[in-house]
Design a protein around this motif. Structure first.
Motif: not given
Lengths: 431, 258
Positions: A49-55, A66-72, A160-164
Motif C-alpha cells: 500500500g506504500r508508494r514505490f518511491h517510499e521503498a 547497512c541502510p545504503v544497501a537497502y536503499i540501492f 536521506i539524499s537518495c531517491r529512485i
C-alpha cells in the motif's frame, strides 16, 4: 552416556539478538540451532500500500548498519522495472557512497566485533589497551567512511539524499574535497590494517562451500547489479535468482533460511565476493595479500576477516579513483515514469547479496514485497559449518569450545536485525 | 566512580546503538568516564545490575519484551529511550492499524512458532522514561550531549522547537514556500540539523512531533496545496506514526485503510 551441551543465550558482538544451542550425545549431534529471537517487524507487510518511491527510506530501516544497501537494492529494482538508465555521473556517486558504507560496516565488524575473538578479549576497548595505535587507526578509517556517507547522504545512519532515479540534489565536487584530501592517508591506513589482520592467529580449517555473489559485465568488483554466480555453476540474472533457491522456516527462529535448490546451503558475503571476483580487486590489494602468502580462493571462513580487510583497502582505492572521475550531473535525478509489473534488484551489501522484489501497480503502489537479506541466506550454512566443527569442539574444554563456536558464527558477520524481517507473505493481500 | 552505562535493544534496526559506536573520536575518552556495564553489540563482558544509565533502543512488540523493560526500569537510575522506535513505536508501528488481530498469521508460514504482540509501542507506554532522545536515527551529537550532561551532574535538555526554526537558523531556503514541496518541518522536533531541506527534499518527520505541534493544521494545509487524503495520510504514517499528534491525522484522513 556422554552428553555435551554448548549454550549461549544471547550472542554478543553481533548485530541483533541470536542464540546458540548445541547438544551432543556420545559423539552424535542431537541438536544444533542458531536461534534468532529478534522481534519480527514485518517489513514485507508494512510495504504493501506504500508508494514505490517510499521503498528506499522504509527498507533502509531494516538495518541501521547497512541502510545504503537497502536503499540501492530497492532503487535498482524500481529503476529496472521503469526502464531508467542511470547516467554515469550518478552511478559514480552511488558507488562512492556504497563503498563508504562497506568501509564503515566492515571496520565495525573487523575491529569492534571480530578482532576481539582472535585476540581473546571482550571488546575493542580491551584491544585499545593492547594495541592503542592500531585501534586509533581503525577508528580513523571507520570515521572517514562515515564522513563520506554524511557528506553524500546527509547522515551516516539512514541517509536521506537518495531517491529512485538518483539523488535529491546535486552533490558538488567541492563538497567531496574534504574526503578526497584524506584519501592517501586512508589508503595507507587500510593497507597497514590489512597487513596487521593477516598477522592474527587465524584458526586453520578448510571447507568446500558454494560462494554466491554478483559478477558484472563492466569488469569491476561487484556493487550494484550483475549476474548472480557461484563456483558451483550458478549463473543467473537478478530476475531469475529466486527460482534457484528454496526457503524454509525453523521452529527456533524468527528468520527464514535458504538453500540452493538441489544442492544445499551456500555462502554469500565478503569471502564469497572476494573468491568469485578476485580478478577484479585492485592490484594493490592483491599484492598486499599475496606478499603474506594468501591465495584466492580462501576456503577458510575464519579468513573472512582478511576478505573484509582487503575489501576495505580496495574501497579506499576505488573511492579515490571514483572521485577523480566524478563530474557533477546536469540534473540530480532522472524523472520516473511509473510502469506496473514486478521489480527485481540485487546489490552487494557489506554482508552479501541483498535481493529485493516488488509488485507495483499502474499507480506506483506496492502490492507485494519480498526481501532476502544476506544473513538470512547465510544462516543455513552457518549451522552446517558448526556441524562440521563439532569433532574439534568436543576435544576442547567448555569455555574454549563455546568461544570457538561463537567465533565461527561471527565469521559471517551475521546481521540478525536484517535477517528477521524477511518473511514471505503467504496469504493474499487485503482488498 | 565511573558511571555504569547499559545499552538495551528491543524491536529495532540497531541504528541508534550504532550511533554510540560511531562516536569514533569520543569513544575511547568516554570509556574513561563511563563503564560499559551491558552492551551486547559491543562487548561480551557484562557487569552486575544496578545501572546508572540505561539507554533503550527499540519498541515493545513481544510479551517477553513487556516483562524485560520492567526489569530494566527497576534496575536503572536513569532510563533514556533512544530513537523513533523507543519513543514512538517506530516504522513497525504501522502494523498497529492493521485490522487483523494476529498480524503474524499473514506473514509467517507457521505463525504458532512466533511470539509477537498485535501492536508495537513506545517504551513510555510501559514504564516511566526519564529522557527521550528523538530521531530515526538519533543524532549522535545530541546523544553525546545528554550523556555528558548526566556525567557532570546536570539536568540534560534537548530543543523542543520545530525543524522549521532550525531551517531558518541554518539559512536554508524554505522548500515548501519556494518549491511547493510538502514538508513536515513546521511540526517536527528539531535535532537532525534540518537535513532533508538541506538536501532539497521535504522533512519526513523522523524526529516526531515537536511540543504543541499543530499536526492537523498542517495536514489541512497539505490538502489545500492539492494533495490527496491518501498522500497526506502516507506523509504522517511514517517513522513516528504512532505518536499522538501524527496518529490523529492518520485516523482522520486514512482511518483503517491500509
Amino acid at each position: 552416556m556422554v552428553e555435551t551441551k554448548i549454550k549461549v543465550d544471547y550472542l554478543a558482538r553481533v548485530e541483533g539478538e541470536g542464540n546458540l544451542y548445541i547438544k551432543v550425545i556420545d559423539g552424535k549431534v542431537e541438536r544444533l540451532e542458531v536461534g534468532i529471537f529478534e522481534a519480527p517487524r514485518f517489513f514485507e507487510a508494512l510495504l504493501i500500500g506504500r508508494r514505490f518511491h517510499e521503498a528506499p527510506d522504509i527498507t533502509a530501516r531494516i538495518c541501521g548498519i547497512c541502510p545504503v544497501a537497502y536503499i540501492f537494492s530497492s532503487c535498482r529494482a524500481m529503476e529496472k522495472l521503469f526502464n531508467i538508465k542511470i547516467p554515469e555521473e550518478i552511478e559514480v556517486l552511488r558507488k562512492i557512497l556504497y563503498y563508504a558504507e562497506w568501509i564503515q560496516s566492515h571496520a565495525l565488524h573487523v575491529f569492534f566485533l571480530h578482532a576481539p575473538d582472535f585476540l581473546k578479549v571482550d571488546s575493542i576497548m580491551e584491544i585499545a589497551k593492547i594495541h592503542p595505535e592500531i585501534t586509533r587507526k581503525a577508528l580513523k578509517l571507520k570515521a572517514w567512511g562515515n564522513r563520506i556517507i554524511e557528506i553524500i547522504g546527509g547522515r551516516s545512519v539512514h541517509p536521506i539524499s537518495c531517491r529512485i532515479g538518483g539523488f535529491y540534489r546535486i552533490i558538488k565536487r567541492e563538497e567531496l574535497k574534504e574526503i578526497y584530501e584524506k584519501k592517501e592517508e586512508m589508503q595507507n591506513l587500510a593497507k597497514e590494517l590489512l597487513e596487521w589482520i593477516m598477522t592474527l592467529n587465524i584458526p586453520k580449517m578448510e571447507r568446500d562451500f558454494e560462494n554466491v555473489s554478483l559478477r558484472n559485465d563492466e569488469n569491476e568488483y561487484p556493487l550494484i547489479g550483475g549476474r548472480v554466480i557461484s563456483n558451483k555453476g550458478l549463473n543467473v540474472v537478478e530476475e531469475e535468482f529466486e527460482k534457484f533457491i528454496e526457503e524454509f522456516q525453523t521452529p527456533y527462529s524468527t528468520a527464514l533460511r535458504y538453500k540452493i535448490k538441489g544442492r544445499g546451503p551456500y555462502l554469500t558475503g565478503p569471502l564469497a565476493r572476494y573468491n568469485n571476483n578476485y580478478d577484479r580487486i585492485r592490484g594493490e590489494v592483491k599484492e598486499t595479500v599475496e606478499k603474506q602468502g594468501y591465495q584466492a580462493p580462501l576456503r577458510n571462513t575464519f579468513q573472512s576477516i582478511i576478505a573484509r580487510a582487503a575489501e576495505i583497502y580496495h574501497a579506499t582505492l576505488e573511492i579515490g579513483r571514483l572521485i577523480d572521475n566524478y563530474v557533477e550531473p546536469q540534473k540530480p535525478y532522472i524523472e520516473v515514469e511509473v510502469k506496473s509489473g514486478t521489480a527485481y534488484g540485487i546489490t552487494e551489501a557489506p554482508r552479501g547479496i541483498l535481493y529485493h522484489a516488488y509488485e507495483v501497480n499502474e499507480e506506483g503502489i506496492i502490492e507485494k514485497a519480498n526481501i532476502i537479506s544476506p544473513t538470512a541466506q547465510n544462516l543455513a550454512y552457518i549451522e552446517k559449518d558448526l556441524l562440521e566443527l563439532i569433532p574439534e569442539l568436543l576435544k576442547m574444554n567448555y569455555n574454549d569450545a563455546r568461544l570457538l563456536a561463537e567465533q565461527t558464527i561471527r565469521n559471517y558477520d551475521p546481521c540478525i536485525s536484517c535477517s528477521t524481517h524477511f518473511l514471505k507473505l503467504k496469504i493474499e493481500r487485503k482488498p | 566512580m565511573n558511571i555504569k552505562l547499559a545499552v538495551f535493544k528491543f524491536a529495532s534496526c540497531d541504528g541508534c546503538q550504532l550511533q554510540i559506536l560511531n562516536m569514533e573520536d569520543e569513544i575511547l575518552q568516554l570509556t574513561g568516564k563511563i563503564e560499559i556495564a551491558y552492551f551486547m553489540e559491543a562487548t561480551s563482558r557484562k557487569l552486575e545490575e544496578p545501572y546508572d544509565i540505561a539507554l533503550v533502543e527499540g519498541s515493545i512488540s513481544t510479551k517477553w519484551q513487556e516483562k524485560h523493560i520492567e526489569k530494566i526500569r527497576a534496575n536503572s537510575k536513569y532510563l533514556i529511550a533512544i530513537g523513533a522506535c523507543a519513543t514512538a513505536g517506530g516504522i513497525q508501528a504501522l502494523r498497529n492499524w492493521s485490522k487483523n488481530e494476529d498480524y503474524s498469521k499473514k506473514v509467517y508460514p507457521k505463525p504458532e512458532w512466533i511470539d509477537t504482540l498485535a501492536e508495537s509501542k513506545p517504551i513510555s507506554d510501559y514504564v516511566n522514561v526519564d529522557y527521550e532522545v528523538r530521531g530515526c536515527p538519533v543524532n549522535k551529537d545530541q546523544l553525546l550531549w545528554i550523556l555528558s550532561q548526566l556525567i557532570i551532574g546536570k539536568e540534560p535538555f534537548t530543543p523542543t522547537h520545530s525543524l522549521c526554526i532550525q531551517c531558518k537558523i541554518e539559512g536554508n531556503t524554505c522548500i515548501m514556500v519556494a518549491d511547493g514541496k510538502p514538508c513536515l518541518g513546521p511540526i517536527t522536533m528539531a535535532g537532525c540539523g534540518a537535513l532533508c531541506p538541506k538536501y532539497n527534499r521535504g522533512c519526513y518527520g523522523c524526529f516526531g512531533p515537536m511540543d504543541a505541534s499543530q499536526a492537523e493544521k498542517l495536514a489541512e494545509h497539505f490538502i489545500n496545496m492539492g494533495m490527496s487524503k491518501r498522500e497526506v495520510t502516507l506523509m504522517f504514517k511514517g517513522f513516528t506514526s504512532w505518536s499522538k499528534p501524527f496518529r490523529k491525522v492518520v485516523s482522520k484522513y486514512g482511518g483503517d485503510e491500509d
